[in-house]
Motif scaffolding. Sequence first.
Motif, short mmCIF file in Angstrom:
data_model
loop_
_atom_site.label_atom_id
_atom_site.label_comp_id
_atom_site.label_asym_id
_atom_site.label_seq_id
_atom_site.Cartn_x
_atom_site.Cartn_y
_atom_site.Cartn_z
N ALA A 146 0.73 -1.21 -0.20
CA ALA A 146 0.11 0.00 0.08
C ALA A 146 0.94 1.18 0.02
O ALA A 146 2.29 1.12 0.32
CB ALA A 146 -0.91 -0.13 1.41
N GLU A 147 0.19 2.19 -0.26
CA GLU A 147 0.69 3.71 -0.18
C GLU A 147 -0.29 4.44 0.63
O GLU A 147 -1.79 4.13 0.51
CB GLU A 147 1.30 4.34 -1.58
N GLU A 152 -4.14 2.89 0.33
CA GLU A 152 -4.75 2.10 -0.99
C GLU A 152 -3.81 1.24 -1.53
O GLU A 152 -2.41 1.40 -1.55
CB GLU A 152 -5.14 3.40 -1.97
N ILE A 153 -4.41 -0.01 -1.84
CA ILE A 153 -3.43 -0.95 -2.39
C ILE A 153 -2.90 -0.52 -3.77
O ILE A 153 -3.38 -0.31 -4.74
CB ILE A 153 -4.31 -2.46 -2.67
N VAL A 154 -1.45 -0.82 -4.09
CA VAL A 154 -0.74 -0.57 -5.17
C VAL A 154 -0.30 -1.85 -5.80
O VAL A 154 0.18 -1.88 -6.93
CB VAL A 154 0.41 0.28 -4.98
N ASP A 155 -0.23 -3.01 -5.17
CA ASP A 155 0.09 -4.15 -5.66
C ASP A 155 -0.36 -5.15 -4.72
O ASP A 155 -0.35 -5.15 -3.44
CB ASP A 155 1.79 -4.46 -5.69
N ASP A 160 3.60 -0.78 3.40
CA ASP A 160 4.58 -0.36 2.49
C ASP A 160 5.83 -0.99 2.39
O ASP A 160 6.12 -1.71 3.39
CB ASP A 160 4.46 1.11 2.62
N THR A 161 6.79 -0.32 1.51
CA THR A 161 7.96 -1.06 1.32
C THR A 161 8.76 -0.73 2.45
O THR A 161 10.09 -1.35 2.85
CB THR A 161 8.62 -0.48 0.02
N ALA A 204 -9.21 -4.79 -4.96
CA ALA A 204 -7.52 -5.03 -5.57
C ALA A 204 -7.41 -6.69 -5.55
O ALA A 204 -6.75 -6.95 -6.74
CB ALA A 204 -6.91 -4.27 -4.89
N GLN A 239 -14.60 0.47 -9.41
CA GLN A 239 -13.23 0.49 -9.57
C GLN A 239 -12.78 -0.87 -10.31
O GLN A 239 -11.96 -1.00 -11.31
CB GLN A 239 -12.50 0.52 -8.45
N LYS A 265 -11.04 -1.75 -14.00
CA LYS A 265 -9.70 -2.70 -14.23
C LYS A 265 -9.87 -4.21 -14.73
O LYS A 265 -8.84 -4.72 -14.72
CB LYS A 265 -9.24 -2.58 -12.92
#
Length: 265
Positions: free
Chosen positions: A109-110, A123-126, A150-151, A166, A221, A225
């Motif tokens: 997430a970020e 929010e999910i990025v991956d 997050d990372t 997601a 959403q 996608k």
Amino acid sequence: MESLVIKCGGSTIGKLSPSFFKELVELKNKHQIQPIVVHGGGPSISTILSSLNVETTFVNGLRKTTEPVLEVVEMVLSGSMNKHLVRQVMKAGGNAMGLSGVDGKLLLAEPIANAEELGLVGEIVDVNKELLLPIMQQGIIPIVSPVAVDTQGQHYNINADMAAAAVATAFRAPLCMITDVDGVLVGDSVATKLSDIEVYSLIENKHITGGMIPKVEAAIQCLTKGVSEIGIINGTTEDALTHFALNHTGAGTSFYLEEVMEKSV
């Protein structure tokens, strides 16, 4: 084996009968459909926050999340609520494994765009779908709590509807949102189908409010996608889950993109 992402709302989980979990297990064993469950836990979180005198507020159906709130969110979602669902699947004759979105960076997430308003909401990025594939290949149903990372190892509260969206997008799988209502209420009746344009109009005119907003936004959403089938159904209605899984229509509210429909005509 086709996958099906099932989002169980926190207010609904306590109302689900043993027959719902038997349906869930039968999807895999009888119909060769692989369930992936993503769950919420809002009411339980609110109860514990209240007992601890930790203040909590909502903005458009999303919980404002401070660090003390996030600690309780993670405790409930990844702890008691997650393991409750694992046990229910086991009681129904299935095999399940509980995972947090933090585990193995399952949900990366970020911060959400309006983080200054919502705090530690992400929010999910991956989605690390490779983490789930070997689990599912062993006949196990994943039960995922929507806490992400997050990372740098910072964790985030994720709206369960958005997390489920997601996961459905990552697997290109139909998404079934389980609630304790028959679908999206418009006026005095449940809408069987809603377009993206209708959804945003209903939100703007305050016909769709509160916790239903992130549900319908997650549905749209998903459609944008590449997820083709999304429904909001009443999980307390017998066979509703099976009916959606096999037919993708006929129960609750389904969604479509109006522009896509116009081009196909």
